[in-house]
Design an enzyme around this catalytic site. Sequence first.
Site, PDB file in Angstrom:
ATOM      1  N   LYS A  16       0.845  -1.187   0.000  1.00 44.02           N
ATOM      2  CA  LYS A  16       0.000   0.000   0.000  1.00 44.02           C
ATOM      3  C   LYS A  16       0.881   1.239   0.000  1.00 44.02           C
ATOM      4  CE  LYS A  16      -1.756   1.893   3.878  1.00 44.02           C
ATOM      5  NZ  LYS A  16      -0.815   2.632   4.724  1.00 44.02           N
ATOM      6  N   LYS A  67      -2.654   9.046  15.426  1.00 43.05           N
ATOM      7  CA  LYS A  67      -1.253   9.083  15.858  1.00 43.05           C
ATOM      8  C   LYS A  67      -1.161   9.860  17.165  1.00 43.05           C
ATOM      9  CE  LYS A  67       0.682   7.631  11.851  1.00 43.05           C
ATOM     10  NZ  LYS A  67       1.211   6.280  11.770  1.00 43.05           N
ATOM     11  N   LYS A 113      -0.858 -10.323  10.326  1.00 45.51           N
ATOM     12  CA  LYS A 113      -0.847 -10.453  11.794  1.00 45.51           C
ATOM     13  C   LYS A 113      -1.623 -11.711  12.198  1.00 45.51           C
ATOM     14  CE  LYS A 113      -0.845  -5.406  12.302  1.00 45.51           C
ATOM     15  NZ  LYS A 113       0.521  -5.094  12.647  1.00 45.51           N
ATOM     16  N   ASP A 119      -4.555   6.723   5.131  1.00 43.88           N
ATOM     17  CA  ASP A 119      -3.456   5.857   5.560  1.00 43.88           C
ATOM     18  C   ASP A 119      -3.961   4.552   6.184  1.00 43.88           C
ATOM     19  OD1 ASP A 119      -0.725   5.297   6.007  1.00 43.88           O
ATOM     20  OD2 ASP A 119      -0.793   6.090   8.047  1.00 43.88           O
ATOM     21  N   HIS A 160      -6.422  -0.974   6.154  1.00 40.14           N
ATOM     22  CA  HIS A 160      -6.270  -1.775   7.371  1.00 40.14           C
ATOM     23  C   HIS A 160      -7.584  -1.949   8.162  1.00 40.14           C
ATOM     24  CE1 HIS A 160      -2.179  -1.445   6.337  1.00 40.14           C
ATOM     25  NE2 HIS A 160      -1.871  -0.355   7.003  1.00 40.14           N
ATOM     26  N   HIS A 209      -0.539  -5.271   5.129  1.00 41.35           N
ATOM     27  CA  HIS A 209       0.261  -6.000   6.114  1.00 41.35           C
ATOM     28  C   HIS A 209      -0.534  -6.362   7.379  1.00 41.35           C
ATOM     29  CE1 HIS A 209       0.900  -2.172   8.247  1.00 41.35           C
ATOM     30  NE2 HIS A 209       1.246  -2.909   9.274  1.00 41.35           N
ATOM     31  N   GLU A 268      -2.222   4.632  17.795  1.00 44.27           N
ATOM     32  CA  GLU A 268      -0.763   4.569  17.885  1.00 44.27           C
ATOM     33  C   GLU A 268      -0.255   5.674  18.797  1.00 44.27           C
ATOM     34  OE1 GLU A 268       1.180   3.270  13.960  1.00 44.27           O
ATOM     35  OE2 GLU A 268      -0.405   4.626  13.353  1.00 44.27           O
TER      36      GLU A 268
HETATM   37  C1  BG6 Z   1       1.045   1.660   7.863  1.00 43.89           C
HETATM   38  C2  BG6 Z   1       0.781   3.134   7.972  1.00 43.89           C
HETATM   39  O1  BG6 Z   1       0.380   1.125   6.748  1.00 43.89           O
HETATM   40  O2  BG6 Z   1       0.605   1.016   9.059  1.00 43.89           O
HETATM   41  C3  BG6 Z   1       1.474   3.706   9.193  1.00 43.89           C
HETATM   42  O3  BG6 Z   1       1.251   3.796   6.797  1.00 43.89           O
HETATM   43  C4  BG6 Z   1       1.079   2.948  10.433  1.00 43.89           C
HETATM   44  O4  BG6 Z   1       1.176   5.101   9.340  1.00 43.89           O
HETATM   45  C5  BG6 Z   1       1.264   1.453  10.246  1.00 43.89           C
HETATM   46  O5  BG6 Z   1       1.897   3.398  11.496  1.00 43.89           O
HETATM   47  C6  BG6 Z   1       0.694   0.685  11.411  1.00 43.89           C
HETATM   48  O6  BG6 Z   1       1.063  -0.653  11.298  1.00 43.89           O
HETATM   49  P1  BG6 Z   1       1.383  -1.533  12.579  1.00 43.89           P
HETATM   50  O7  BG6 Z   1       1.628  -2.895  12.052  1.00 43.89           O
HETATM   51  O8  BG6 Z   1       2.568  -0.899  13.240  1.00 43.89           O
HETATM   52  O9  BG6 Z   1       0.165  -1.432  13.433  1.00 43.89           O
END
Ligand code: BG6
Length: 490
Positions: A149, A341, A183, A236, A241, A179, A217
């Site tokens: 992505k 964030k 998980k 994002d 996600h 991604h 986050e």
């Molecule tokens: C990414 C985003 O796809 O996923 C980031 O671009 C984000 O901004 C991240 O921090 C979060 O992934 P994970 O696996 O750390 O929760």
Amino acid sequence: MSEPGSAAAPVAPPATLVIFGAMGDLARRLLVPSIFNLARDGPIPDDFAILGVSYHDVGDEDLRASVEAFIPDEERGGKAWQSLRERIAYHKGDFTEAGTYESLAKRVDANALFYLATAPQFFGTIVDALSRAKMLDEEKGFRRVLIEKPFGNDLESARALNRQILACIPETQIYRVDHFLGKETVQNIMVARFGNHLFEAIWNNRYIDHVQITAAETVAVDSRGKFYDATGALRDMVPNHLFQLLSMVAMEPPNSFDAEAIRNEKAKVLSAVRGPRANEVKADAVRGRYRTGKAGGKKVPDFRNEADVAADSRTETYAALKVGIDSWRWVGVPFYLRTGKALSARDTEIVLQFKPVAFALFRDTDVDKLPPNRLVLQIQPHEGISLKFLAKKPGPVVDTAEVSMDFSYADTFDLGHRTGYETLLYDALTGDQTLFQRADMIEAGWAAVQPVLDAWGKDGEPEDYDAGSEGPKGAAALLERDGRHWNTLS
Ligand code: BG6
């Protein structure tokens, strides 16, 4: 989606992993270490090779040293790493020049995975060029393209990118990576739902009051200001996600673990997501922006003072949405999504809150309220599942307390050291597309958020929230208007 490293995981066929953007963070931090984990644990054969491509003027040894920095110290001297290290090579080339692909074609002759770990503007260009160089023909072995992505930055650009890529190769050769699907806890949602009568029987609008999906986050944008200012929290995290989590929770049971059976069900539910329409954005979508504070133990500046962020930026660092799903199972059940964030805790979770029970039985007791049952699927950190329910406090009178039944992944299984990309890479090597996004899924995700993107793009400002807080007040108000509240971030 079988478990690499387990007895059931057959050894993958030999192949070359060609990584475009080999000197970048994704390749060094995640892709090569994942291949190493797979090679060490068995399901990758000895004749597997990695070929890194980028414009940097470096050689094989530089690439090897640069990726080695992300291999655990104690593994570096071992046979597994030393053997893989030898099979890493470098190919210098500009992604936009035909010559890069002509020379690359001479180095790749059988099975190959092409991983596009590059800036998104190169995705279409690289696939086009690979196709023109006949590197995507599957005469001598499989040829698969993995694309990270962001896949487009709105519905129109995602459609255009899909068109461009699908003009070169069929869907069966395209592996669009999200991604979050790597998980373990996300993959476990399907097993928890469809492998346990207990859960699936009550997984519908008759029993569930609402669902909350959170990806919070503590990190701020740090060095990613340029990317993030152009992207924002909604683009994002949400159409990709968070919608992947939503589709795992809300899909109908597939008939088998076959990739298409699962992807059909996910696509179906994604196309039934009803995000806020233009006239609902004000009420059902909230955007926030962090201002100075402390998050994750670090001092955080105002978002607008971050490096590479415009001083008059209108980009959101927090987004919350209320969406519905137009299906028989979910009609009437709101799904509340939030992500941001610089928040008070790192917390990715899905909460299913059940409807209240009848109070009559408790009317003449000391119990003044009955907290609803909640099933919490904790994605990260502290991966696990908790069921919150009511119990009687010991004593002569009827009084109650909320208690929890907890399953913790780490306490039950040996998780080992994983990057989260092992399953994705193994699946791509074995041709299993279950965990990858199909064109229609990507487009359904963008379609659901497009009215919000349009409205936010036009005017208005995100609401400020303090770094280290739970987000903007408007997000709390979004649920309060419906008589609900967010699960506390922890
Ligand atoms: C990414 C985003 O796809 O996923 C980031 O671009 C984000 O901004 C991240 O921090 C979060 O992934 P994970 O696996 O750390 O929760």
